[in-house]
Motif scaffolding. Structure first.
Motif, PDB file in Angstrom:
ATOM      1  N   MET A 274       0.893  -1.030  -0.067  1.00 45.17           N
ATOM      2  CA  MET A 274       0.013  -0.001   0.039  1.00 45.17           C
ATOM      3  C   MET A 274       1.055   1.240   0.016  1.00 45.17           C
ATOM      4  O   MET A 274       1.256   1.784   0.926  1.00 45.17           O
ATOM      5  CB  MET A 274      -0.682   0.100   1.135  1.00 45.17           C
ATOM      6  CG  MET A 274      -1.781  -1.229   1.266  1.00 45.17           C
ATOM      7  SD  MET A 274      -3.072  -1.166   2.700  1.00 45.17           S
ATOM      8  CE  MET A 274      -3.899   0.326   2.306  1.00 45.17           C
ATOM      9  N   LEU A 275       1.197   1.760  -1.134  1.00 43.55           N
ATOM     10  CA  LEU A 275       2.183   2.894  -1.245  1.00 43.55           C
ATOM     11  C   LEU A 275       1.081   4.131  -1.376  1.00 43.55           C
ATOM     12  O   LEU A 275       0.027   4.291  -1.799  1.00 43.55           O
ATOM     13  CB  LEU A 275       2.803   2.902  -2.687  1.00 43.55           C
ATOM     14  CG  LEU A 275       3.923   1.658  -2.639  1.00 43.55           C
ATOM     15  CD1 LEU A 275       4.661   1.610  -4.023  1.00 43.55           C
ATOM     16  CD2 LEU A 275       4.830   1.862  -1.500  1.00 43.55           C
ATOM     17  N   PRO A 276       1.535   5.430  -0.629  1.00 47.98           N
ATOM     18  CA  PRO A 276       0.706   6.402  -0.968  1.00 47.98           C
ATOM     19  C   PRO A 276       0.608   6.828  -2.126  1.00 47.98           C
ATOM     20  O   PRO A 276       1.663   6.710  -3.060  1.00 47.98           O
ATOM     21  CB  PRO A 276       1.624   7.463   0.119  1.00 47.98           C
ATOM     22  CG  PRO A 276       2.893   6.964   0.334  1.00 47.98           C
ATOM     23  CD  PRO A 276       2.867   5.422  -0.236  1.00 47.98           C
ATOM     24  N   GLU A 277      -0.294   7.996  -2.378  1.00 45.86           N
ATOM     25  CA  GLU A 277      -0.280   8.322  -3.966  1.00 45.86           C
ATOM     26  C   GLU A 277       0.804   9.208  -4.147  1.00 45.86           C
ATOM     27  O   GLU A 277       1.351   9.841  -3.206  1.00 45.86           O
ATOM     28  CB  GLU A 277      -1.619   9.212  -4.114  1.00 45.86           C
ATOM     29  CG  GLU A 277      -3.098   8.221  -3.893  1.00 45.86           C
ATOM     30  CD  GLU A 277      -4.040   8.973  -4.026  1.00 45.86           C
ATOM     31  OE1 GLU A 277      -4.181  10.039  -4.589  1.00 45.86           O
ATOM     32  OE2 GLU A 277      -5.337   8.544  -3.593  1.00 45.86           O
ATOM     33  N   ILE A 278       1.140   9.552  -5.222  1.00 48.98           N
ATOM     34  CA  ILE A 278       2.007  10.373  -5.765  1.00 48.98           C
ATOM     35  C   ILE A 278       1.985  11.728  -5.381  1.00 48.98           C
ATOM     36  O   ILE A 278       0.851  12.260  -5.784  1.00 48.98           O
ATOM     37  CB  ILE A 278       2.626  10.128  -7.141  1.00 48.98           C
ATOM     38  CG1 ILE A 278       3.114   8.841  -7.552  1.00 48.98           C
ATOM     39  CG2 ILE A 278       3.531  11.504  -7.799  1.00 48.98           C
ATOM     40  CD1 ILE A 278       3.179   8.501  -9.053  1.00 48.98           C
ATOM     41  N   GLY A 279       2.622  12.457  -4.758  1.00 48.68           N
ATOM     42  CA  GLY A 279       2.804  13.903  -4.407  1.00 48.68           C
ATOM     43  C   GLY A 279       2.153  13.947  -3.019  1.00 48.68           C
ATOM     44  O   GLY A 279       2.049  15.254  -2.457  1.00 48.68           O
ATOM     45  N   VAL A 280       1.936  13.033  -2.480  1.00 51.70           N
ATOM     46  CA  VAL A 280       1.050  13.018  -0.962  1.00 51.70           C
ATOM     47  C   VAL A 280       2.321  12.585   0.007  1.00 51.70           C
ATOM     48  O   VAL A 280       2.754  11.412   0.060  1.00 51.70           O
ATOM     49  CB  VAL A 280      -0.071  12.270  -0.911  1.00 51.70           C
ATOM     50  CG1 VAL A 280      -0.581  12.209   0.546  1.00 51.70           C
ATOM     51  CG2 VAL A 280      -0.831  12.751  -1.745  1.00 51.70           C
ATOM     52  N   GLY A 281       2.806  13.490   0.910  1.00 51.03           N
ATOM     53  CA  GLY A 281       3.736  13.066   1.735  1.00 51.03           C
ATOM     54  C   GLY A 281       5.110  12.923   1.424  1.00 51.03           C
ATOM     55  O   GLY A 281       5.743  12.331   1.936  1.00 51.03           O
ATOM     56  N   ILE A 282       5.413  13.550   0.286  1.00 50.21           N
ATOM     57  CA  ILE A 282       6.577  13.478  -0.284  1.00 50.21           C
ATOM     58  C   ILE A 282       6.932  14.733  -0.486  1.00 50.21           C
ATOM     59  O   ILE A 282       6.733  15.635  -0.850  1.00 50.21           O
ATOM     60  CB  ILE A 282       6.801  12.805  -1.668  1.00 50.21           C
ATOM     61  CG1 ILE A 282       6.425  11.275  -1.659  1.00 50.21           C
ATOM     62  CG2 ILE A 282       8.150  12.878  -2.231  1.00 50.21           C
ATOM     63  CD1 ILE A 282       6.361  10.564  -3.055  1.00 50.21           C
ATOM     64  N   MET A 283       8.443  15.066   0.188  1.00 46.01           N
ATOM     65  CA  MET A 283       8.860  16.378  -0.003  1.00 46.01           C
ATOM     66  C   MET A 283       9.453  16.880  -1.385  1.00 46.01           C
ATOM     67  O   MET A 283      10.256  15.949  -1.831  1.00 46.01           O
ATOM     68  CB  MET A 283       9.982  16.618   1.167  1.00 46.01           C
ATOM     69  CG  MET A 283      10.356  17.990   1.355  1.00 46.01           C
ATOM     70  SD  MET A 283      12.004  18.140   2.408  1.00 46.01           S
ATOM     71  CE  MET A 283      11.285  17.902   3.930  1.00 46.01           C
ATOM     72  N   PRO A 284       9.067  18.048  -1.769  1.00 45.10           N
ATOM     73  CA  PRO A 284       9.707  18.370  -3.251  1.00 45.10           C
ATOM     74  C   PRO A 284      11.319  18.497  -3.098  1.00 45.10           C
ATOM     75  O   PRO A 284      11.742  18.979  -1.908  1.00 45.10           O
ATOM     76  CB  PRO A 284       9.147  19.673  -3.660  1.00 45.10           C
ATOM     77  CG  PRO A 284       7.602  19.694  -2.712  1.00 45.10           C
ATOM     78  CD  PRO A 284       8.113  18.937  -1.575  1.00 45.10           C
ATOM     79  N   ALA A 285      12.070  18.421  -4.136  1.00 49.20           N
ATOM     80  CA  ALA A 285      13.418  18.225  -3.990  1.00 49.20           C
ATOM     81  C   ALA A 285      13.843  19.831  -3.826  1.00 49.20           C
ATOM     82  O   ALA A 285      14.868  20.203  -3.198  1.00 49.20           O
ATOM     83  CB  ALA A 285      13.971  18.111  -5.413  1.00 49.20           C
ATOM     84  N   TRP A 286      13.216  20.751  -4.460  1.00 47.72           N
ATOM     85  CA  TRP A 286      13.360  22.199  -4.119  1.00 47.72           C
ATOM     86  C   TRP A 286      13.262  22.584  -2.466  1.00 47.72           C
ATOM     87  O   TRP A 286      14.186  23.441  -1.940  1.00 47.72           O
ATOM     88  CB  TRP A 286      12.419  23.255  -5.030  1.00 47.72           C
ATOM     89  CG  TRP A 286      11.136  23.248  -4.576  1.00 47.72           C
ATOM     90  CD1 TRP A 286      10.060  22.452  -5.410  1.00 47.72           C
ATOM     91  CD2 TRP A 286      10.689  23.838  -3.733  1.00 47.72           C
ATOM     92  NE1 TRP A 286       9.115  22.690  -4.936  1.00 47.72           N
ATOM     93  CE2 TRP A 286       9.183  23.451  -3.664  1.00 47.72           C
ATOM     94  CE3 TRP A 286      10.785  24.840  -2.730  1.00 47.72           C
ATOM     95  CZ2 TRP A 286       8.124  24.392  -2.893  1.00 47.72           C
ATOM     96  CZ3 TRP A 286       9.756  25.365  -1.975  1.00 47.72           C
ATOM     97  CH2 TRP A 286       8.621  25.050  -2.049  1.00 47.72           C
ATOM     98  N   MET A 287      12.313  22.005  -1.974  1.00 47.44           N
ATOM     99  CA  MET A 287      11.985  22.484  -0.311  1.00 47.44           C
ATOM    100  C   MET A 287      13.229  21.735   0.255  1.00 47.44           C
ATOM    101  O   MET A 287      13.778  22.361   1.418  1.00 47.44           O
ATOM    102  CB  MET A 287      10.760  21.987  -0.035  1.00 47.44           C
ATOM    103  CG  MET A 287      10.625  22.481   1.318  1.00 47.44           C
ATOM    104  SD  MET A 287       8.937  21.670   1.941  1.00 47.44           S
ATOM    105  CE  MET A 287       7.797  22.584   0.998  1.00 47.44           C
ATOM    106  N   GLU A 288      13.697  20.523   0.009  1.00 48.33           N
ATOM    107  CA  GLU A 288      14.738  19.804   0.685  1.00 48.33           C
ATOM    108  C   GLU A 288      15.967  20.820   0.471  1.00 48.33           C
ATOM    109  O   GLU A 288      16.661  20.893   1.442  1.00 48.33           O
ATOM    110  CB  GLU A 288      14.766  18.497   0.291  1.00 48.33           C
ATOM    111  CG  GLU A 288      15.993  17.792   0.921  1.00 48.33           C
ATOM    112  CD  GLU A 288      15.913  16.189   0.475  1.00 48.33           C
ATOM    113  OE1 GLU A 288      17.020  15.314   1.158  1.00 48.33           O
ATOM    114  OE2 GLU A 288      15.245  15.616  -0.034  1.00 48.33           O
ATOM    115  N   LEU A 289      16.333  21.156  -0.666  1.00 44.15           N
ATOM    116  CA  LEU A 289      17.479  21.928  -0.931  1.00 44.15           C
ATOM    117  C   LEU A 289      17.427  23.321  -0.338  1.00 44.15           C
ATOM    118  O   LEU A 289      18.407  23.784   0.364  1.00 44.15           O
ATOM    119  CB  LEU A 289      17.435  22.344  -2.326  1.00 44.15           C
ATOM    120  CG  LEU A 289      18.593  23.079  -2.878  1.00 44.15           C
ATOM    121  CD1 LEU A 289      20.124  22.503  -2.575  1.00 44.15           C
ATOM    122  CD2 LEU A 289      18.629  23.443  -4.164  1.00 44.15           C
TER     123      LEU A 289
END
Length: 46
Positions: free
Chosen positions: A1-16
């Protein structure tokens, strides 16, 4: 059961952005700490 794409994943620009802010804060604290511990010129402390 994987979460939907874009939910709960930090964007690369925010991590940078967080990395840059954290690194900048570390440098600012280190620079401030060093300045406050140095002897001030002309203060009579030798």
């Amino acid at each position: 059961m994987l979460p939907e794409i874009g939910v709960g994943i930090m964007p690369a620009w925010m991590e940078l952005l967080l990395n840059v802010i954290g690194y900048g804060g570390f440098i600012a604290i280190a620079t401030y700490h060093r300045r406050s511990s140095e002897k001030l010129p002309g203060s009579g402390q030798e």
